[in-house]
Enzyme design. Structure first.
Site, mmCIF file in Angstrom:
data_model
loop_
_atom_site.group_PDB
_atom_site.id
_atom_site.type_symbol
_atom_site.label_atom_id
_atom_site.label_comp_id
_atom_site.label_asym_id
_atom_site.label_seq_id
_atom_site.Cartn_x
_atom_site.Cartn_y
_atom_site.Cartn_z
ATOM 1 N N CYS A 105 -5.837 23.534 -0.918
ATOM 2 C CA CYS A 105 -5.266 24.076 -3.031
ATOM 3 C C CYS A 105 -6.272 23.308 -3.863
ATOM 4 O O CYS A 105 -7.438 22.978 -3.654
ATOM 5 C CB CYS A 105 -4.776 21.927 -2.173
ATOM 6 S SG CYS A 105 -4.198 21.359 -4.234
ATOM 7 N N CYS A 159 -6.870 16.157 -7.877
ATOM 8 C CA CYS A 159 -5.463 15.411 -7.643
ATOM 9 C C CYS A 159 -5.663 13.916 -6.736
ATOM 10 O O CYS A 159 -5.130 12.790 -7.571
ATOM 11 C CB CYS A 159 -4.408 16.573 -7.053
ATOM 12 S SG CYS A 159 -3.620 15.595 -6.450
ATOM 13 N N CYS A 183 -4.662 14.431 -1.763
ATOM 14 C CA CYS A 183 -5.115 14.053 0.090
ATOM 15 C C CYS A 183 -6.628 14.258 -0.614
ATOM 16 O O CYS A 183 -7.839 14.604 -1.136
ATOM 17 C CB CYS A 183 -5.242 15.711 0.238
ATOM 18 S SG CYS A 183 -3.331 16.434 0.630
ATOM 19 N N CYS A 201 2.994 21.842 -4.475
ATOM 20 C CA CYS A 201 2.131 20.757 -3.693
ATOM 21 C C CYS A 201 1.443 21.211 -2.385
ATOM 22 O O CYS A 201 3.008 21.862 -2.160
ATOM 23 C CB CYS A 201 2.077 19.651 -4.164
ATOM 24 S SG CYS A 201 1.325 18.132 -2.622
ATOM 25 N N GLN A 206 10.871 7.046 6.241
ATOM 26 C CA GLN A 206 9.804 7.801 6.329
ATOM 27 C C GLN A 206 9.457 9.215 5.712
ATOM 28 O O GLN A 206 10.109 10.401 5.878
ATOM 29 C CB GLN A 206 10.032 8.240 8.394
ATOM 30 C CG GLN A 206 9.545 6.749 8.174
ATOM 31 C CD GLN A 206 8.078 6.482 8.527
ATOM 32 O OE1 GLN A 206 7.497 7.104 8.026
ATOM 33 N NE2 GLN A 206 8.230 5.216 9.291
ATOM 34 N N TYR A 224 11.369 -5.743 8.741
ATOM 35 C CA TYR A 224 11.247 -4.736 7.877
ATOM 36 C C TYR A 224 12.430 -3.512 8.030
ATOM 37 O O TYR A 224 11.364 -2.197 8.664
ATOM 38 C CB TYR A 224 9.682 -4.217 7.676
ATOM 39 C CG TYR A 224 8.613 -5.246 7.586
ATOM 40 C CD1 TYR A 224 8.996 -5.738 6.052
ATOM 41 C CD2 TYR A 224 8.128 -6.236 8.844
ATOM 42 C CE1 TYR A 224 7.483 -7.600 6.096
ATOM 43 C CE2 TYR A 224 6.801 -7.122 8.798
ATOM 44 C CZ TYR A 224 7.391 -7.421 7.565
ATOM 45 O OH TYR A 224 5.935 -9.286 8.026
ATOM 46 N N ASP A 280 15.780 -6.333 5.665
ATOM 47 C CA ASP A 280 14.917 -6.043 4.681
ATOM 48 C C ASP A 280 15.655 -6.528 3.370
ATOM 49 O O ASP A 280 16.361 -6.669 2.772
ATOM 50 C CB ASP A 280 15.119 -4.099 4.711
ATOM 51 C CG ASP A 280 13.682 -3.956 3.939
ATOM 52 O OD1 ASP A 280 13.085 -3.227 4.574
ATOM 53 O OD2 ASP A 280 14.236 -3.416 2.551
ATOM 54 N N ASP A 298 7.178 -3.185 11.165
ATOM 55 C CA ASP A 298 7.305 -2.405 10.831
ATOM 56 C C ASP A 298 6.492 -2.198 9.285
ATOM 57 O O ASP A 298 7.219 -1.922 8.811
ATOM 58 C CB ASP A 298 8.513 -1.111 10.947
ATOM 59 C CG ASP A 298 6.989 0.473 10.455
ATOM 60 O OD1 ASP A 298 6.665 0.705 9.915
ATOM 61 O OD2 ASP A 298 8.567 1.789 9.785
ATOM 62 N N CYS A 340 1.011 1.409 8.909
ATOM 63 C CA CYS A 340 0.422 2.806 8.295
ATOM 64 C C CYS A 340 -0.979 2.188 7.787
ATOM 65 O O CYS A 340 -1.158 2.162 7.076
ATOM 66 C CB CYS A 340 1.335 2.377 7.125
ATOM 67 S SG CYS A 340 1.752 1.228 6.115
#
Length: 460
Positions: A81, A87, A90, A170, A294, A323, A344, A391, A418
């Protein structure tokens, strides 16, 4: 000098010293130790020997930047990139992809070593499941808009600043999102629609949000505006309809607050359908503008299959999907369940979940609210879960939810995470109440970033 004197040494900003990088940190930085002080070095890789300069020093840890690479890792590569270093979206494009998968496994392991009493021998941790082609995988883009030298820009903030980096392309976002965003910028420019000014809190268009259905090809465009009414709205709708036929859903969200949050509470339909459709395996889902889904459909199938394996349903179990979002995980496993209940806090997501469950023929019910509110209610009603799937957001499970799980005593808990740190902290609480870890499976949902998702199977 004894160990106590060494550990009390205070490093200072601007100080330089040699350092060997031992591992990756949770944010993708290299981690080394100097006189027993933890030092985080952005851009450094495990095994590298570097000379660093301290940029931030505290009693607990030190941040530093590379001044010289003395020994370079064989896993280092040139990031493809062109704006990678500016940026900040990442963190690992300078690292060989296979090496990032090993690094993410270690990030999960380090979290468990830190927050639980499990040793390396007792941690049932598998290798990270990666992607065959880890590019152009994101199905959603959220880019802030600004006027820069008279030109409309849309992008992300440079790390640690409010300096906007314009993203004309991107490498991790679906190509259709890149293309649509560029056209929208041009339309906004041509129509001279006022762009939001963060400092003055005026102007109208704040954010361009796009989402694509990988399977359907449908694109949803959401303009987040400061006010409900904005200049040349009808002309804008007409231009989008003409120049972007792939946009099948055009929505407006109003966020009038001084906030870093993208969305406000009110969403209005501008053109096309109110939802787009996405398919995961045999399941189709309708997605409204604010509904969580997702971001990497290909890896989501792998993630949900791991959750399905961990749930081990036989058709006799009651399942709670905490969730739940639009109901994806619960419905993915739901055909093998007796009944699924989910909750939720986003009412649009619950509306989508109910619609999706009906469409899929899943026996499921969904409520608006928190898991910690609804689980005790269902328990009082006599609905005892055999399996609880959680989740949660990056902050982890609410303490009251963990208490509700302990009270309900499901035979199995499937924790989709996550954030390895909050995962390990929450699991330590469940382990204190008798739960045992059977398996931890990391999944690379966001290649080239430091983020790692995982599915953990716990049994009572």
């Amino acid at each position: 000098m004894n160990d106590k004197e060494q550990s009390s040494i205070q490093l200072t900003k601007g100080q330089r010293f040699p350092l060997t990088i031992k591992r990756l940190g949770i944010n993708g930085e290299g981690v080394g130790y100097f006189k027993k002080k933890v030092v985080f070095v952005k851009g450094a890789l495990p095994g590298e020997e570097v000379v660093v300069e301290v940029t931030k020093a505290s009693q607990r840890f030190t941040e530093a930047k590379i001044r010289k690479l003395r020994k370079t890792s064989q896993e280092r590569q040139a990031p493809p990139c062109p704006i990678y270093n500016e940026c900040g979206g990442c963190q690992l494009q300078h690292m060989d992809y296979a090496a990032t998968l090993r690094g993410k496994k270690d990030i999960v392991a380090q979290a468990f070593y830190r927050y639980t009493k499990l040793s390396e021998e007792k941690l049932p941790l598998n290798d990270t499941i990666g992607m065959d082609n880890p590019w152009f995988y994101r199905n959603k883009s959220q880019l802030q808009t600004r006027k820069t030298n008279g030109t409309v820009a849309a992008g992300l903030y440079k790390e640690g600043t409010h300096e906007l980096i314009d993203l004309s392309e991107c490498l991790v976002q679906h190509k259709e999102l890149n293309a649509v965003t560029q056209v929208v910028k041009t339309i906004l420019q041509d129509l001279s629609i006022p762009i939001y000014d963060e400092k003055k809190h005026n102007g109208q268009v704040r954010t361009i949000v796009t989402r694509v259905g990988f399977e359907s090809g449908q694109v949803q465009l959401v303009l987040v505006t400061r006010t409900k009414e904005f200049a040349k709205k009808e002309l804008l709708i007409e231009k989008v309809r003409k120049k972007l036929p792939q946009v099948t859903s055009f929505m407006q969200n109003i966020n009038h607050e001084r906030t870093s949050l993208i969305f406000g509470e009110n969403t209005h339909h501008l053109d096309g359908e109110e939802t787009i459709n996405e398919r995961l395996g045999e399941f189709a889902f309708d997605l409204s503008a604010r509904a969580f889904f997702q971001l990497n459909p290909a890896q989501t199938v792998k993630l949900y299959n791991e959750a399905k394996k961990a749930a081990k349903l036989t058709g006799k179990e009651n399942v709670i999907d905490a969730y739940c979002g639009v109901g994806t995980i619960g419905q993915w496993v739901g055909k093998n369940a007796k009944e699924v209940r989910g909750m939720d806090t986003t009412k649009e997501a619950i509306a989508d979940a109910r619609k999706n469950a009906k469409q899929h023929g899943i026996r499921a019910s969904y409520e608006v609210g928190t898991a910690e509110k609804w689980m005790p209610v269902w328990l009082k009603e006599g609905f005892k879960p055999d399996v609880v799937i959680v989740d949660p957001p990056r902050s982890g499970c609410d303490g009251k939810l963990l208490q509700s799980i302990v009270k309900a005593k499901p035979k199995r808990v499937v924790y989709v995470s996550c954030n390895p740190s909050t995962l390990a902290k929450d699991i330590e609480q469940l382990m204190k109440k008798g739960y045992k870890i059977k398996n931890i499976q990391p999944v690379d949902m966001f290649p080239w970033t430091a983020q790692v998702e995982s599915v953990t199977e716990l049994t009572l």
